[in-house]
Design an enzyme around this catalytic site. Sequence first.
Site, PDB file in Angstrom:
ATOM      1  N   LYS A  86     -41.691 -14.781 -60.527  1.00 10.70           N
ATOM      2  CA  LYS A  86     -43.044 -15.142 -60.981  1.00 10.70           C
ATOM      3  C   LYS A  86     -43.790 -15.945 -59.915  1.00 10.70           C
ATOM      4  CE  LYS A  86     -41.725 -17.464 -64.670  1.00 10.70           C
ATOM      5  NZ  LYS A  86     -40.248 -17.409 -64.496  1.00 10.70           N
ATOM      6  N   ARG A 142     -43.999 -21.453 -72.526  1.00 12.32           N
ATOM      7  CA  ARG A 142     -42.568 -21.150 -72.597  1.00 12.32           C
ATOM      8  C   ARG A 142     -42.043 -21.288 -74.010  1.00 12.32           C
ATOM      9  NH1 ARG A 142     -41.342 -22.721 -66.812  1.00 12.32           N
ATOM     10  NH2 ARG A 142     -39.156 -22.313 -66.401  1.00 12.32           N
ATOM     11  N   ARG A 197     -31.880 -19.066 -53.695  1.00 11.57           N
ATOM     12  CA  ARG A 197     -33.274 -19.503 -53.585  1.00 11.57           C
ATOM     13  C   ARG A 197     -33.397 -20.821 -52.812  1.00 11.57           C
ATOM     14  NH1 ARG A 197     -37.206 -19.835 -58.704  1.00 11.57           N
ATOM     15  NH2 ARG A 197     -35.877 -21.495 -59.476  1.00 11.57           N
ATOM     16  N   ARG A 222     -33.427 -26.321 -54.941  1.00  8.22           N
ATOM     17  CA  ARG A 222     -33.801 -27.126 -56.101  1.00  8.22           C
ATOM     18  C   ARG A 222     -32.557 -27.655 -56.791  1.00  8.22           C
ATOM     19  NH1 ARG A 222     -38.153 -23.682 -59.469  1.00  8.22           N
ATOM     20  NH2 ARG A 222     -36.864 -24.554 -61.109  1.00  8.22           N
ATOM     21  N   ARG A 270     -30.495 -22.844 -68.035  1.00  7.24           N
ATOM     22  CA  ARG A 270     -31.901 -22.419 -68.043  1.00  7.24           C
ATOM     23  C   ARG A 270     -32.046 -20.993 -68.589  1.00  7.24           C
ATOM     24  NH1 ARG A 270     -32.991 -23.025 -62.172  1.00  7.24           N
ATOM     25  NH2 ARG A 270     -35.088 -22.304 -62.572  1.00  7.24           N
TER      26      ARG A 270
HETATM   27  P1  AMP Z   1     -39.747 -23.600 -63.156  1.00  8.89           P
HETATM   28  O1  AMP Z   1     -40.126 -24.078 -61.797  1.00  8.89           O
HETATM   29  O2  AMP Z   1     -40.837 -22.806 -63.817  1.00  8.89           O
HETATM   30  O3  AMP Z   1     -38.407 -22.902 -63.186  1.00  8.89           O
HETATM   31  O4  AMP Z   1     -39.583 -24.919 -64.060  1.00  8.89           O
HETATM   32  C1  AMP Z   1     -38.619 -25.906 -63.732  1.00  8.89           C
HETATM   33  C2  AMP Z   1     -38.370 -26.804 -64.926  1.00  8.89           C
HETATM   34  O5  AMP Z   1     -39.581 -27.474 -65.295  1.00  8.89           O
HETATM   35  C3  AMP Z   1     -37.911 -26.096 -66.199  1.00  8.89           C
HETATM   36  O6  AMP Z   1     -36.501 -25.848 -66.215  1.00  8.89           O
HETATM   37  C4  AMP Z   1     -38.328 -27.109 -67.264  1.00  8.89           C
HETATM   38  O7  AMP Z   1     -37.460 -28.219 -67.292  1.00  8.89           O
HETATM   39  C5  AMP Z   1     -39.672 -27.598 -66.706  1.00  8.89           C
HETATM   40  N1  AMP Z   1     -40.801 -26.750 -67.178  1.00  8.89           N
HETATM   41  C6  AMP Z   1     -41.631 -25.980 -66.419  1.00  8.89           C
HETATM   42  N2  AMP Z   1     -42.552 -25.361 -67.195  1.00  8.89           N
HETATM   43  C7  AMP Z   1     -42.305 -25.748 -68.459  1.00  8.89           C
HETATM   44  C8  AMP Z   1     -42.890 -25.444 -69.727  1.00  8.89           C
HETATM   45  N3  AMP Z   1     -43.924 -24.594 -69.839  1.00  8.89           N
HETATM   46  N4  AMP Z   1     -42.362 -26.044 -70.832  1.00  8.89           N
HETATM   47  C9  AMP Z   1     -41.333 -26.894 -70.739  1.00  8.89           C
HETATM   48  N5  AMP Z   1     -40.722 -27.212 -69.601  1.00  8.89           N
HETATM   49  C10 AMP Z   1     -41.192 -26.648 -68.451  1.00  8.89           C
END
Ligand code: AMP
Length: 220
Positions: free
Chosen positions: A13, A88, A127, A160, A171
């Site tokens: 994404k 989400r 990654r 990360r 996740r």
């Molecule tokens: P991402 O970079 O999109 O994989 O997000 C990393 C982390 O940020 C996720 O594992 C969640 O802990 C938090 N996070 C990001 N977007 C959301 C969301 N829309 N709702 C809740 N937690 C989020």
Amino acid sequence: MRIILLGPPGAGKGTQAKRIEEEFGIPQLATGDILRLAIREGTEWGKKAEPFVREGQLVPDEVVIGVVKERLSRDDVRRGFILDGFPRTLRQAEALEEILKGLHIAIDAVLYFDIPAEELVRRLSARRVCENCQTPYNLISSPPRSDEVCDRCGGKLVQRPDDTPEVIRKRLAVYEEQTRPLVEFYARKGLLVTVPASGSIEETYARVKEMLAKKLHGNG
Ligand code: AMP
């Protein structure tokens, strides 16, 4: 153009959002990036989000909804935006509808990145991300030109902390349980466009563009 990118972690994404942002000139709103920045800066939101992000859990809805509401009130999203990693949960999706209604705008399409789980674990483990500009890389499929340094800004590439095998599994489970129901939610609204996302970045981007063109010009 106002679009949502939906799909599991590691589906591509963020990478596709950056390509769309560059070509169409509309900003990527990645809640993960916004939260990581808030954590680094030690803001109130950052402090609330940190333990959840570290554990691979979702940050509470009210925190993320607050972040997105604030972001959507800025001028640079008037011409459109790419929501990456939000919503989400069903509650976030419903809150988004309210926010957009208040702004008298609507989502044009939800691109759902469809990819098998085995491929996700492989991708997430390889990654790396620029700690400065957040550009994503993959040591196998899209390595930087020079080791550990960002092609765009020269920033340092890091893994990360939530891309370790244990947190990746967590996740993916959270995605299945809390986020997957949104596929059905947006399909019922006639907004869902499925993008097969197991191929290369270029193959997936070609599909993204083709599907956006169809959707936005009313043929899909
Ligand atoms: P991402 O970079 O999109 O994989 O997000 C990393 C982390 O940020 C996720 O594992 C969640 O802990 C938090 N996070 C990001 N977007 C959301 C969301 N829309 N709702 C809740 N937690 C989020």
